[in-house]
Enzyme design. Structure first.
Site, PDB file in Angstrom:
ATOM      1  N   ARG A 255      40.324 -37.006 -56.812  1.00  0.00           N
ATOM      2  CA  ARG A 255      41.120 -37.803 -57.748  1.00  0.00           C
ATOM      3  C   ARG A 255      41.715 -39.016 -57.040  1.00  0.00           C
ATOM      4  NH1 ARG A 255      42.422 -32.442 -60.409  1.00  0.00           N
ATOM      5  NH2 ARG A 255      43.906 -32.065 -58.746  1.00  0.00           N
TER       6      ARG A 255
ATOM      7  N   PHE B 285      35.461 -34.300 -69.466  1.00  0.00           N
ATOM      8  CA  PHE B 285      36.034 -32.984 -69.137  1.00  0.00           C
ATOM      9  C   PHE B 285      37.370 -33.200 -68.420  1.00  0.00           C
ATOM     10  CE2 PHE B 285      31.379 -32.833 -68.813  1.00  0.00           C
ATOM     11  CZ  PHE B 285      31.058 -31.887 -69.777  1.00  0.00           C
TER      12      PHE B 285
ATOM     13  N   SER C  22      37.282 -31.069 -74.899  1.00  0.00           N
ATOM     14  CA  SER C  22      37.187 -30.352 -76.176  1.00  0.00           C
ATOM     15  C   SER C  22      38.437 -29.528 -76.458  1.00  0.00           C
ATOM     16  CB  SER C  22      35.953 -29.441 -76.175  1.00  0.00           C
ATOM     17  OG  SER C  22      36.013 -28.566 -75.062  1.00  0.00           O
TER      18      SER C  22
ATOM     19  N   ASP D 124      33.129 -33.900 -64.668  1.00  0.00           N
ATOM     20  CA  ASP D 124      33.644 -32.717 -63.960  1.00  0.00           C
ATOM     21  C   ASP D 124      33.627 -31.519 -64.912  1.00  0.00           C
ATOM     22  OD1 ASP D 124      34.801 -31.053 -62.063  1.00  0.00           O
ATOM     23  OD2 ASP D 124      36.843 -31.678 -62.553  1.00  0.00           O
TER      24      ASP D 124
ATOM     25  N   CYS E  53      30.749 -27.146 -60.175  1.00  0.00           N
ATOM     26  CA  CYS E  53      31.545 -26.119 -59.500  1.00  0.00           C
ATOM     27  C   CYS E  53      30.880 -24.759 -59.670  1.00  0.00           C
ATOM     28  CB  CYS E  53      32.983 -26.111 -60.021  1.00  0.00           C
ATOM     29  SG  CYS E  53      33.109 -25.773 -61.777  1.00  0.00           S
TER      30      CYS E  53
HETATM   31  N1  SAH Z   1      38.650 -32.686 -64.143  1.00  0.00           N
HETATM   32  C1  SAH Z   1      39.694 -31.760 -64.499  1.00  0.00           C
HETATM   33  C2  SAH Z   1      39.211 -30.321 -64.564  1.00  0.00           C
HETATM   34  C3  SAH Z   1      38.065 -30.088 -65.534  1.00  0.00           C
HETATM   35  S1  SAH Z   1      37.932 -28.427 -66.058  1.00  0.00           S
HETATM   36  C4  SAH Z   1      40.856 -31.917 -63.516  1.00  0.00           C
HETATM   37  O1  SAH Z   1      40.738 -32.673 -62.533  1.00  0.00           O
HETATM   38  O2  SAH Z   1      41.908 -31.294 -63.716  1.00  0.00           O
HETATM   39  C5  SAH Z   1      36.746 -28.506 -67.302  1.00  0.00           C
HETATM   40  C6  SAH Z   1      37.256 -28.988 -68.669  1.00  0.00           C
HETATM   41  O3  SAH Z   1      36.125 -29.102 -69.519  1.00  0.00           O
HETATM   42  C7  SAH Z   1      38.222 -28.065 -69.396  1.00  0.00           C
HETATM   43  O4  SAH Z   1      39.397 -28.768 -69.690  1.00  0.00           O
HETATM   44  C8  SAH Z   1      37.508 -27.700 -70.716  1.00  0.00           C
HETATM   45  O5  SAH Z   1      38.378 -27.692 -71.837  1.00  0.00           O
HETATM   46  C9  SAH Z   1      36.522 -28.820 -70.859  1.00  0.00           C
HETATM   47  N2  SAH Z   1      35.276 -28.556 -71.586  1.00  0.00           N
HETATM   48  C10 SAH Z   1      34.444 -27.495 -71.488  1.00  0.00           C
HETATM   49  N3  SAH Z   1      33.337 -27.682 -72.232  1.00  0.00           N
HETATM   50  C11 SAH Z   1      33.460 -28.908 -72.815  1.00  0.00           C
HETATM   51  C12 SAH Z   1      32.637 -29.677 -73.685  1.00  0.00           C
HETATM   52  N4  SAH Z   1      31.441 -29.244 -74.081  1.00  0.00           N
HETATM   53  N5  SAH Z   1      33.070 -30.893 -74.075  1.00  0.00           N
HETATM   54  C13 SAH Z   1      34.279 -31.351 -73.667  1.00  0.00           C
HETATM   55  N6  SAH Z   1      35.086 -30.667 -72.836  1.00  0.00           N
HETATM   56  C14 SAH Z   1      34.689 -29.459 -72.419  1.00  0.00           C
END
Ligand code: SAH
Length: 405
Positions: free
Chosen positions: A220, A236, A259, A309, A349
């Site tokens: 980040r 995400f 989402s 991510d 991950c």
């Molecule tokens: N980058 C973030 C962590 C991401 S965790 C950080 O630095 O804190 C992954 C995220 O993806 C979660 O918040 C989850 O709600 C979201 N997610 C999962 N499947 C998804 C989809 N198909 N479309 C959008 N978001 C999604």
């Protein structure tokens, strides 16, 4: 002490300091052991190898506490291991006492196998520790582990968040609750940490994992350093960690997609917690990333810096093929949305997808998108998520920063 006798040749991985004994390596258990009890792990020729926690319901039948076959596993053992893990981190420059985050720092203090404590994860958020136990051994030693964490960190509040799905494989039910002190500042109080100068809410009870994705801290920060003047798309976004660093780095605009409605509510609250940031440049969108990226493409949108991510598409190697498809799809869509010279910061991950496979997936995506791109940086988890050399599985987070022509 019960003795876990291995089949001939199966001592090899333990001699290389890999801490798992799989069901297929076990010849027999001499003596009686309950789940979580300590057993002596012994080679077929009688050579003592290690002391480990017995876990009869799991495919991983034993996890090594100590490769010293004489080390006594007791409360003092956990005190030593936890103190050593904390000392390792404090020896790194980013966690030295003087860093700007001060008392509001977020830091992983125990990273499971890589800290010699299989099945134990602990994250510190200021004065609160969140611990997650995921195997029969730690379950047996809960009191000792909680005590050791309190003593080493000096934190007054400790929450147990042992609700990860992997506990089922060990035959364990979820266990959650305050083990020490209750929430800092009372029930209504909110836990706030400072990361790279940005304040963030951490919901240790209802958030993902232990409340926050500490593993992406350095990435980040890097994103913030790359963001100036760029149109950023953060896919995400969860509670907006990357988005806020982009704003702090003077991005031209930041569109963030997730989402999860509740995650986006927290993201907006996080932005409000940081009045120094240019809030007018941020937009939050509740949507499925796969369909939203297609919609953005149809609308002719372009970005200069895209973060992907996603959640763990492949929790284990058996899911790798379907997961590979999903990773390829989002990377393909990401490449298509990049303006000339743009940057794609892409992660996996998934334990079931290694570095090499991930790079191949991203390369295939670039070919299908018709973009020429090069890797300008390889990315991994922050230093408080170390990877023991004997335990390559510890390297679950891998990322690539790619620049397109
Ligand atoms: N980058 C973030 C962590 C991401 S965790 C950080 O630095 O804190 C992954 C995220 O993806 C979660 O918040 C989850 O709600 C979201 N997610 C999962 N499947 C998804 C989809 N198909 N479309 C959008 N978001 C999604």
């Amino acid at each position: 002490m019960p003795r876990l006798i291995l089949q001939p040749g199966k001592e090899r991985s333990l001699l290389r300091r890999h801490p798992w004994v799989f069901a297929g390596s076990v010849d027999r258990l001499d003596g009686r052991a309950r789940p979580g009890d300590t057993v002596d792990v012994v080679a077929a020729d009688g050579r003592p190898l290690a002391r480990a926690a017995w876990s009869p319901s799991s495919q991983i039948r034993a996890r090594v506490w100590s490769f010293d076959p004489d080390e006594i596993i007791d409360d003092a053992f956990f005190k030593r291991r936890v103190a050593a893990a904390l000392a390792r981190r404090l020896a790194l420059p980013e966690f030295a006492a003087s860093v700007a985050e001060g008392a509001a720092r977020g830091m992983r203090v125990i990273h499971g196998e890589s800290d010699g404590l299989p099945g134990v994860v602990a994250d510190c958020y200021g004065d609160t520790v969140v611990v997650q136990l995921t195997a029969a051994g730690p379950e047996r030693w809960r009191r000792a582990i909680v005590g050791a964490l309190a003593a080493a960190t000096g934190c007054a509040h400790l929450y147990e968040r042992s609700d990860a799905d992997v506990r089922k494989l060990e035959g364990l039910l979820p266990e959650v609750g305050w083990r020490l002190g209750g929430p800092a500042g009372g029930e209504a109080a909110e836990l706030i940490i400072s990361e790279n100068g940005v304040r963030m809410h951490v919901d240790v009870v209802g958030g993902h994992k232990t409340g926050f994705y500490l593993d992406q801290r350095d990435n980040r920060l890097l994103l913030g350093q790359l963001a100036a003047g760029r149109r950023v798309l953060n896919c995400f976004c969860y509670t907006g960690g990357f988005s806020l660093q982009a704003l702090a780095g003077d991005a031209a605009s930041v569109l963030s997609i997730d989402s999860s409605g509740p995650a986006l509510v927290t993201a907006a609250a996080n932005l409000a917690l940081n009045p120094q940031l240019p809030a007018g440049r941020a937009e939050w969108r509740e949507a499925d990333v796969f369909s939203e990226l297609r919609a953005l493409r149809s609308a002719g949108a372009q970005f200069d810096l895209i973060v992907l991510d996603p959640p763990k598409f492949a929790p284990s190697a058996s899911h790798a093929q379907r997961a590979a498809r999903a990773y390829k799809d989002i990377n393909l869509l990401g490449f298509r949305l990049l303006a000339p010279g743009g940057l794609l910061m892409s992660y996996s991950c998934s334990g079931g997808i290694d570095h090499q496979l991930f790079q191949k997936i991203v390369a295939d995506a670039a070919v299908d998108a018709g973009r020429d791109a090069r890797i300008v940086r390889r990315l991994a988890a922050s230093a408080d998520h170390p990877v023991a050399l004997g335990f390559p599985e510890g390297e679950y987070l891998k990322g690539l920063l790619c620049q397109v022509d």
